[in-house]
Design a protein around this motif. Structure first.
Motif, PDB file in Angstrom:
ATOM      1  N   TYR A  53     -47.068   4.683 -35.368  1.00 52.04           N
ATOM      2  CA  TYR A  53     -46.794   3.239 -35.442  1.00 52.04           C
ATOM      3  C   TYR A  53     -45.364   2.919 -34.997  1.00 52.04           C
ATOM      4  N   THR A  54     -44.517   3.952 -34.889  1.00 52.73           N
ATOM      5  CA  THR A  54     -43.168   3.687 -34.375  1.00 52.73           C
ATOM      6  C   THR A  54     -43.208   3.179 -32.943  1.00 52.73           C
ATOM      7  N   ILE A  55     -44.336   3.341 -32.263  1.00 50.34           N
ATOM      8  CA  ILE A  55     -44.517   2.728 -30.942  1.00 50.34           C
ATOM      9  C   ILE A  55     -44.264   1.228 -31.032  1.00 50.34           C
ATOM     10  N   LEU A  56     -44.695   0.620 -32.122  1.00 53.23           N
ATOM     11  CA  LEU A  56     -44.479  -0.817 -32.332  1.00 53.23           C
ATOM     12  C   LEU A  56     -42.986  -1.136 -32.370  1.00 53.23           C
ATOM     13  N   PHE A 259     -57.809  -5.505 -32.947  1.00 52.44           N
ATOM     14  CA  PHE A 259     -57.145  -5.419 -31.645  1.00 52.44           C
ATOM     15  C   PHE A 259     -56.220  -4.215 -31.514  1.00 52.44           C
ATOM     16  N   PHE A 260     -55.483  -3.867 -32.592  1.00 54.69           N
ATOM     17  CA  PHE A 260     -54.433  -2.864 -32.444  1.00 54.69           C
ATOM     18  C   PHE A 260     -54.990  -1.461 -32.229  1.00 54.69           C
ATOM     19  N   THR A 261     -56.297  -1.283 -32.436  1.00 56.36           N
ATOM     20  CA  THR A 261     -56.902   0.015 -32.172  1.00 56.36           C
ATOM     21  C   THR A 261     -57.420   0.137 -30.739  1.00 56.36           C
ATOM     22  N   ALA A 262     -57.361  -0.954 -29.959  1.00 51.90           N
ATOM     23  CA  ALA A 262     -57.752  -0.923 -28.543  1.00 51.90           C
ATOM     24  C   ALA A 262     -56.571  -0.417 -27.726  1.00 51.90           C
ATOM     25  N   ASP A 263     -56.272   0.849 -27.884  1.00 54.71           N
ATOM     26  CA  ASP A 263     -55.005   1.368 -27.393  1.00 54.71           C
ATOM     27  C   ASP A 263     -55.131   2.834 -27.009  1.00 54.71           C
ATOM     28  N   PRO A 264     -54.305   3.300 -26.060  1.00 57.15           N
ATOM     29  CA  PRO A 264     -54.345   4.716 -25.693  1.00 57.15           C
ATOM     30  C   PRO A 264     -54.120   5.673 -26.860  1.00 57.15           C
ATOM     31  N   THR A 265     -53.416   5.236 -27.906  1.00 58.51           N
ATOM     32  CA  THR A 265     -53.224   6.123 -29.059  1.00 58.51           C
ATOM     33  C   THR A 265     -54.555   6.444 -29.729  1.00 58.51           C
ATOM     34  N   ASN A 303     -37.294   2.508 -21.414  1.00 59.19           N
ATOM     35  CA  ASN A 303     -36.639   2.922 -22.655  1.00 59.19           C
ATOM     36  C   ASN A 303     -37.361   4.050 -23.383  1.00 59.19           C
ATOM     37  N   TYR A 304     -38.684   4.054 -23.320  1.00 57.41           N
ATOM     38  CA  TYR A 304     -39.481   5.065 -24.028  1.00 57.41           C
ATOM     39  C   TYR A 304     -40.584   5.555 -23.095  1.00 57.41           C
ATOM     40  N   PRO A 305     -40.229   6.325 -22.073  1.00 55.67           N
ATOM     41  CA  PRO A 305     -41.208   6.731 -21.058  1.00 55.67           C
ATOM     42  C   PRO A 305     -42.373   7.548 -21.602  1.00 55.67           C
ATOM     43  N   SER A 306     -42.229   8.162 -22.751  1.00 54.47           N
ATOM     44  CA  SER A 306     -43.338   8.947 -23.315  1.00 54.47           C
ATOM     45  C   SER A 306     -44.310   8.091 -24.124  1.00 54.47           C
ATOM     46  N   ASP A 307     -43.952   6.835 -24.422  1.00 55.54           N
ATOM     47  CA  ASP A 307     -44.850   5.956 -25.181  1.00 55.54           C
ATOM     48  C   ASP A 307     -45.941   5.413 -24.266  1.00 55.54           C
ATOM     49  N   PRO A 308     -47.185   5.360 -24.739  1.00 54.00           N
ATOM     50  CA  PRO A 308     -48.255   4.803 -23.918  1.00 54.00           C
ATOM     51  C   PRO A 308     -48.073   3.301 -23.731  1.00 54.00           C
ATOM     52  N   ILE A 309     -48.462   2.814 -22.569  1.00 53.62           N
ATOM     53  CA  ILE A 309     -48.450   1.380 -22.304  1.00 53.62           C
ATOM     54  C   ILE A 309     -49.813   0.846 -22.699  1.00 53.62           C
ATOM     55  N   GLY A 310     -49.875   0.073 -23.763  1.00 53.62           N
ATOM     56  CA  GLY A 310     -51.152  -0.420 -24.263  1.00 53.62           C
ATOM     57  C   GLY A 310     -50.958  -1.615 -25.174  1.00 53.62           C
ATOM     58  N   VAL A 311     -52.073  -2.107 -25.716  1.00 49.95           N
ATOM     59  CA  VAL A 311     -52.030  -3.301 -26.559  1.00 49.95           C
ATOM     60  C   VAL A 311     -51.220  -3.043 -27.830  1.00 49.95           C
ATOM     61  N   GLY A 313     -48.414  -1.293 -28.107  1.00 53.38           N
ATOM     62  CA  GLY A 313     -47.024  -1.574 -27.773  1.00 53.38           C
ATOM     63  C   GLY A 313     -46.789  -3.031 -27.466  1.00 53.38           C
ATOM     64  N   LEU A 314     -47.740  -3.679 -26.773  1.00 56.79           N
ATOM     65  CA  LEU A 314     -47.583  -5.099 -26.463  1.00 56.79           C
ATOM     66  C   LEU A 314     -47.522  -5.929 -27.737  1.00 56.79           C
ATOM     67  N   ASN A 315     -48.212  -5.484 -28.772  1.00 52.23           N
ATOM     68  CA  ASN A 315     -48.133  -6.114 -30.088  1.00 52.23           C
ATOM     69  C   ASN A 315     -46.705  -6.065 -30.620  1.00 52.23           C
ATOM     70  N   GLY A 316     -46.087  -4.876 -30.586  1.00 48.22           N
ATOM     71  CA  GLY A 316     -44.710  -4.752 -31.064  1.00 48.22           C
ATOM     72  C   GLY A 316     -43.751  -5.596 -30.249  1.00 48.22           C
ATOM     73  N   TRP A 317     -43.889  -5.547 -28.918  1.00 47.14           N
ATOM     74  CA  TRP A 317     -43.048  -6.349 -28.032  1.00 47.14           C
ATOM     75  C   TRP A 317     -43.183  -7.838 -28.360  1.00 47.14           C
ATOM     76  N   SER A 318     -44.413  -8.311 -28.538  1.00 42.03           N
ATOM     77  CA  SER A 318     -44.657  -9.741 -28.761  1.00 42.03           C
ATOM     78  C   SER A 318     -44.067 -10.204 -30.086  1.00 42.03           C
ATOM     79  N   ASN A 319     -44.121  -9.347 -31.106  1.00 35.74           N
ATOM     80  CA  ASN A 319     -43.511  -9.723 -32.383  1.00 35.74           C
ATOM     81  C   ASN A 319     -41.991  -9.743 -32.287  1.00 35.74           C
ATOM     82  N   GLY A 320     -41.412  -8.843 -31.486  1.00 32.86           N
ATOM     83  CA  GLY A 320     -39.984  -8.940 -31.211  1.00 32.86           C
ATOM     84  C   GLY A 320     -39.661 -10.208 -30.444  1.00 32.86           C
ATOM     85  N   ALA A 321     -40.523 -10.543 -29.472  1.00 34.56           N
ATOM     86  CA  ALA A 321     -40.306 -11.748 -28.660  1.00 34.56           C
ATOM     87  C   ALA A 321     -40.347 -13.020 -29.505  1.00 34.56           C
TER      88      ALA A 321
END
Length: 403
Positions: A53-56, A259-265, A303-311, A313-321
């Motif tokens: 969850y640190t991906i968030l 939604f948060f489980t629709a992710d590469p993780t 910033n985190y090239p090893s983190d998967p690009i998926g929903v 992470g987009l969730n975490g980004w959007s909450n920061g936004a």
């Protein structure tokens, strides 16, 4: 306790150098007028049952770095401080207290966890601390004036899943498998209300503990009930474990999840068992040709090239936004930079694009940010495809009185 921070604050030095600033700093914790820096913080599960969850948090931090690098805040910078809470609500409260008392944060921004965010509300009310973008979907978060959740209540999402199961999948026998904490209980409330309004009964409603790794007994009950659709509300690991249990006993059903489980993780945990699973989602597809979503893809990759690009992470980004958008509004208002004024201006946010979310609105007495969801399905090529466009949540659940 592990800590992460960037853009270290110089508030103490600035206060000593500028006459009268010390008083202003006391009146506005986390605001360094001389350095044009605002300090915010969050708890995140670096250890515990869901360390991925640190991906968030990585994504939220990347959003703040993006805001700093692209001057989204008219010369102001965001200083982000996070501590590990092990995904334990009691530790989340201790972390929040430390952020307030030691780091003098202006607000919590994108803290991780439903039960964890709910647990800190009494302390947040005690000190007047805004909680912006808590990454959780509990009813209690929408009923608190200091909290501005971007995520939908999981009850709305569960009702949206149930509606899709009935109307699109033509399911006659639907079951709910829910995490026995505030996340799952919120989902169960919406699920039960939509069932009651529609005069239908679930064939099973089964709780499980967040640390559960063997779902064989649960899945046997689902199989005995002949459920043709199972709606699961829990973590990525829970979904993967349930799918594996279903394969072991030869139970064949359609599965649905939040939604948060629709992710590469989740794909990494479940492999091809994820193929065909449905997910309700309040976010744009992560591949969308949208500048906000593109900024997420580009900056997390940097910033985190090893983190998967998926929903996820987009969730975490959007909450920061959401904090970035709120602080932009506070700066534009010309009001003093106080916690109370941040809350006031956030309640004027109307139909805003925030990260991967659209039409985000808050007003006094109504802190429901996201107001509609689409339906996504996991495909065999590893992608997640939108199979039903966005539509409002079932009205009787969305408009139900919050407790």
């Amino acid at each position: 306790m592990l800590r992460r921070t960037f853009l270290s604050s110089t508030a103490a030095a600035a206060a000593a150098a500028v006459p009268g600033l010390a008083g202003a700093q006391q009146a506005s914790p986390g605001i360094d007028v001389a350095a044009k820096t605002v300090t915010v913080g969050a708890f995140t599960p670096i250890t515990g049952p869901v360390p991925f969850y640190t991906i968030l948090t990585h994504a939220a931090e990347s959003c703040f770095k993006w805001a700093n690098e692209t001057n989204q805040l008219n010369g102001w910078k965001i200083n982000y401080v996070t501590y590990d809470d092990g995904y334990e609500p009691a530790r989340s409260v201790a972390v929040t207290r430390r952020l307030v008392e030691e780091n003098k944060v202006f607000a919590l921004a994108a803290p991780v966890g439903t039960a964890q965010s709910v647990a800190v509300l009494p302390y947040a009310k005690e000190v007047g601390l805004p909680v912006i973008g808590p990454i959780g979907g509990a009813t209690a978060l929408f009923a608190e004036r200091l909290a501005f959740p971007l995520l939908p209540d999981y009850g709305w999402s569960a009702a949206s899943n149930l509606d899709y199961a009935w109307t699109d999948l033509k399911a006659a026998r639907v079951a709910l498998l829910w995490e026995n904490d505030e996340l799952g209980r919120s989902a169960k409330r919406g699920f039960d209300l939509h069932c009651a309004t529609s005069k239908k009964e679930p064939v099973e409603s089964i709780p499980f503990e967040v640390r559960n790794t063997d779902f064989t007994p649960h899945v046997r009950r689902l199989a005995n009930a002949k459920a043709d659709v199972v709606i699961l509300f829990g973590s990525n690991a829970n979904l993967a474990a349930a799918l594996k249990a279903a394969e072991r006993i030869g139970y064949d059903a359609k599965w649905m999840a939040p939604f948060f489980t629709a992710d590469p993780t989740t794909r990494k945990l479940a492999g091809p068992l994820l193929d065909g699973v449905y997910f309700s989602s309040w976010l744009l597809p992560v591949t969308a040709d949208d500048p906000n979503v593109k900024a997420y893809r580009d900056h997390v990759a940097k910033n985190y090239p090893s983190d998967p690009i998926g929903v996820f992470g987009l969730n975490g980004w959007s909450n920061g936004a959401l904090f970035v958008k709120g602080f932009q509004m506070l700066l534009a208002s010309g009001k003093p930079l106080t916690r109370a004024n941040l809350v006031d201006v956030m309640e004027t946010m109307t139909n805003q694009s925030v990260g991967g979310a659209r039409n985000v609105s808050f007003k006094a007495g109504d802190h429901r940010g996201a107001r509609q969801e689409g339906m996504v399905q996991a495909a065999a090529d590893g992608s997640f495809k939108l199979v039903r466009d966005f539509k409002p949540y079932p009205a009787e659940v969305f408009d139900a009185k919050l407790s």
